[in-house]
Design a protein around this motif. Structure first.
Motif, PDB file in Angstrom:
ATOM      1  N   MET A 104      -9.997   2.497   9.164  1.00 40.44           N
ATOM      2  CA  MET A 104      -9.736   1.290   8.377  1.00 40.44           C
ATOM      3  C   MET A 104     -10.953   0.952   7.543  1.00 40.44           C
ATOM      4  SD  MET A 104      -7.629  -1.347  10.722  1.00 40.44           S
ATOM      5  CE  MET A 104      -8.397  -1.231  12.300  1.00 40.44           C
ATOM      6  N   GLU A 106       0.912  -1.508   7.032  1.00 34.84           N
ATOM      7  CA  GLU A 106      -0.069  -1.245   5.975  1.00 34.84           C
ATOM      8  C   GLU A 106      -0.645  -2.519   5.366  1.00 34.84           C
ATOM      9  OE1 GLU A 106      -1.331   1.596   5.180  1.00 34.84           O
ATOM     10  OE2 GLU A 106       0.012   2.928   6.257  1.00 34.84           O
ATOM     11  N   ARG A 107       0.085  -3.605   5.416  1.00 34.39           N
ATOM     12  CA  ARG A 107      -0.380  -4.812   4.743  1.00 34.39           C
ATOM     13  C   ARG A 107      -0.683  -5.968   5.682  1.00 34.39           C
ATOM     14  NH1 ARG A 107      -2.115  -2.367   1.759  1.00 34.39           N
ATOM     15  NH2 ARG A 107      -1.597  -1.791  -0.348  1.00 34.39           N
ATOM     16  N   GLU A 151     -14.071   2.906   3.766  1.00 31.14           N
ATOM     17  CA  GLU A 151     -13.621   3.224   5.123  1.00 31.14           C
ATOM     18  C   GLU A 151     -14.807   3.218   6.080  1.00 31.14           C
ATOM     19  OE1 GLU A 151     -11.337   6.767   5.619  1.00 31.14           O
ATOM     20  OE2 GLU A 151      -9.455   5.690   5.302  1.00 31.14           O
ATOM     21  N   TYR A 185      -3.248  -3.698  11.351  1.00 30.21           N
ATOM     22  CA  TYR A 185      -4.673  -3.435  11.596  1.00 30.21           C
ATOM     23  C   TYR A 185      -4.934  -3.435  13.103  1.00 30.21           C
ATOM     24  CZ  TYR A 185      -4.952  -4.947   6.686  1.00 30.21           C
ATOM     25  OH  TYR A 185      -4.751  -5.095   5.346  1.00 30.21           O
ATOM     26  N   MET A 194      -9.737   3.802   1.300  1.00 31.89           N
ATOM     27  CA  MET A 194      -8.593   2.983   1.701  1.00 31.89           C
ATOM     28  C   MET A 194      -7.739   3.735   2.699  1.00 31.89           C
ATOM     29  SD  MET A 194      -8.632   0.094  -0.004  1.00 31.89           S
ATOM     30  CE  MET A 194      -6.976  -0.542  -0.101  1.00 31.89           C
ATOM     31  N   SER A 195      -7.138   3.004   3.585  1.00 29.34           N
ATOM     32  CA  SER A 195      -6.268   3.666   4.535  1.00 29.34           C
ATOM     33  C   SER A 195      -4.863   3.771   3.978  1.00 29.34           C
ATOM     34  CB  SER A 195      -6.241   2.867   5.839  1.00 29.34           C
ATOM     35  OG  SER A 195      -5.543   1.694   5.634  1.00 29.34           O
TER      36      SER A 195
END
Lengths: 343, 250
Positions: free
Chosen positions: B97, A190-191, B137, A196, A1-2
């Protein structure tokens, strides 16, 4: 997860209780520790917020902005000019700071965001320096004399406050601004899909364009947002500190600190600027209080940066995640260079 | 300008880099629903052609029509939102990501709600058989999985035309087979493809029509058998060798 989720996931027990405890501690801080620590607290909160504002353009979007501190100064001077030269209350100066920073940031974004890597860094650094020089010669900014702001002791937005405008009051204002900055960062970067897209253009701008992302527009949005956040903190700082001078709030060290805090904490992460901001700010304050020299912390910070760049390019957040590439210094340098388009 | 069934048409498309003419008056028409292959030696201008058509390079001459509309010089994101998707020679996942976030980063103008978009991500990942790594990821994926992710991201655009730059390069034979199956399946559903590929086995099984580039020019067009027997194509690949049994190198 980032993002920062893995670090937060490592907290034992229910995370909500940790957040609740932190919230209670932050709210009770001035009453628990007194005005000296309230001052330390408000400084830390301001720098965490500023580091996060730089992290938006520098960490999430990958643009090495060396002129970001100028917007802190612009916010301060916008508020100061509104209050001193035109006699408006702070709230007008606050609004003016947002508008001026947003307009200027947009105008700057159009030509400079065409540049990348070191070229963008140089262009923004030059811009900040020219703004500082302009502030030193303009009459409206007070020139070399600076500006002394009035302080209304018992009112805020024209409404009487239950306690005098003091360290405690400014502590809560900074707490509110810092929390709002964190919330905006969390939701947007983040959400939300916007975040993104920002990370996508940082990782590969051509690929992002080929997927329908208008990278020019997204970059401008991030830049304007990050500059407005810095200006907001600058306006409140000016109101708090009462006297502002171009050599202080437009000094290059303001940007340098933001960069160092974000870099040490962890670029492009939500919680990185919190750790980095706290570390750098406390080192500075403690060296000033206990060693009598406010610059002693600089060589210490320099050493920490070298260690970070060579061995832990993901900063404190990376260390907490166990990402320390001790044997892979070249790879670490390459990764960092790629992040800022310097290679 | 465009025929009823022509989805992509370039007319005298030219791109120069200083004294080098990378694309020299290339005229080419791709019919809706076909799989068009583009082959040619290294440096023949195939990728430049992709970059000029998809808006990454400003052409020095000529025009590009997509779906009957002139799109010459349009920005890449605008073309992508119109339904012209592409991939790159070097795979470029957004490595910081997750796979799902990579897909959600794609921006369209179709007015899909957030939920609908997430649903579509699930469908595509399932179709490409990489749904089990949706929350991993991208940096940790194998090269082949990254190729599939790249294709998946393009599919988020619901493209009418997909331009693939060496989709089978550097992947193992099993995955190569999978990628080709996916392309055939999507083509059966109506998606048009233009594919650059050096692997002639892939080209032979995939392309309905093959266009051959050499030194920036479009020198031949036809089905695979036709072009592999073409004298100009042989010269381009083999430097003038005309041995009877020689085929375009695999």
């Amino acid at each position: 997860m980032s993002g920062s989720a893995p670090v937060l996931d490592r907290l034992p027990g229910d995370r909500r209780y940790w957040f609740l405890a932190l919230g209670v501690l932050l709210l009770a801080w001035p009453f628990l520790f007194g005005s000296f620590w309230a001052r330390i607290g408000l400084g830390a909160l301001m720098w965490i917020g500023l580091a996060q504002s730089w992290n938006m353009i520098g960490g999430y979007a990958g643009y090495l902005d060396f002129g970001h501190g100028a917007y802190f100064g612009i916010g301060g001077f916008a508020a100061g000019i509104a209050m001193v030269q035109f006699g408006y209350p702070f709230v007008v100066g606050f609004a003016l700071a947002i508008v001026v920073a947003a307009v200027l940031a947009y105008l700057v974004a159009v030509p400079t965001l065409r540049l990348t890597g070191a070229y963008f860094a140089i262009a923004t650094w030059a811009l900040a320096e020219s703004i500082k020089q302009a502030a030193l010669i303009l009459e409206i900014t007070g020139g070399t004399f600076g500006l002394s702001l009035p302080r209304s002791p018992d009112t805020f937005i024209g409404i009487a406050v239950p306690f005098a405008i003091s360290e405690t009051f400014f502590y809560y204002v900074m707490l509110l601004l810092c929390a709002a900055t964190m919330l905006v960062t969390y939701v947007l970067f983040e959400r939300h899909e916007f975040g993104y897209r920002v990370k996508a253009l940082r990782d590969d701008q051509d690929a992002a364009e080929s997927l329908g992302i208008d990278t020019t527009r997204v970059k401008r949005q991030v830049y304007v947002l990050s500059c407005v956040v810095a200006a907001v903190f600058g306006s409140v700082y000016a109101w708090y500190i009462v006297f502002i001078h171009p050599n202080d709030i437009l000094a290059p060290i303001v940007t340098d600190r933001m960069v160092i805090m974000a870099l040490l904490g962890g670029l492009g992460t939500l919680t990185g600027p919190i750790f980095g901001g706290l570390l750098v700010f406390l080192l500075q304050r403690l060296s000033s209080v206990f060693l009598g020299s406010s610059t002693f912390y600089l060589p210490l910070i320099g050493t920490l940066i070298m260690i970070t760049v060579l061995f832990a390019p993901s900063g404190i957040i990376g260390i907490l995640r166990g990402e320390i590439g001790r044997d892979d210094v070249r790879k670490n340098l390459k990764e960092l260079g790629e992040k800022f388009d310097l290679l | 300008m465009s025929d009823g069934d022509t989805i992509l048409k370039t007319t005298d498309l030219t791109k120069r880099f200083g004294a080098l003419t990378a694309n020299d008056e290339i005229s080419l028409a791709v019919e809706r629903g076909e799989i068009r292959g583009i082959i040619g030696p290294n440096g023949s201008g195939k990728t430049t052609f992709f970059n000029t058509v998809t808006g990454f390079y400003e052409p020095d001459g000529g025009s590009v029509h997509f779906n009957g509309e002139e799109v010459t010089g349009w920005e890449p994101h605008r073309l992508a939102r119109r339904g012209l998707g592409r991939t790159f020679q070097i795979v470029s996942p957004f490595k910081n990501m997750t796979v799902r976030q990579n897909m959600l980063a794609v921006q369209t103008d179709d007015g899909r709600s957030r939920e609908e978009k997430r649903e579509r991500v699930g469908e595509i990942l399932e179709f490409l058989e990489i749904d089990h790594i949706a929350d991993n990821e991208a940096r940790g994926m194998s090269g082949g999985q990254q190729k599939l992710l790249e294709l998946g991201r393009v599919l988020m655009l619901d493209p009418e035309l997909v331009m693939l730059d060496e989709p089978a390069a550097g992947v193992n034979p099993a995955l190569e087979e999978r990628i080709m199956d996916h392309i055939h399946e999507l083509n059966d559903e109506g998606t048009t493809f233009v594919v650059i590929e050096h692997d002639m086995h892939v080209m032979k099984t995939l392309a309905d029509t093959v266009s051959v580039f050499d030194s920036g020019r479009h020198i031949a067009q036809g089905d695979f058998e036709e072009v592999s027997q073409n004298e100009d194509v042989r010269k381009a690949y083999l430097g003038g060798t005309t041995a009877e049994d020689d085929e375009v190198p695999v």
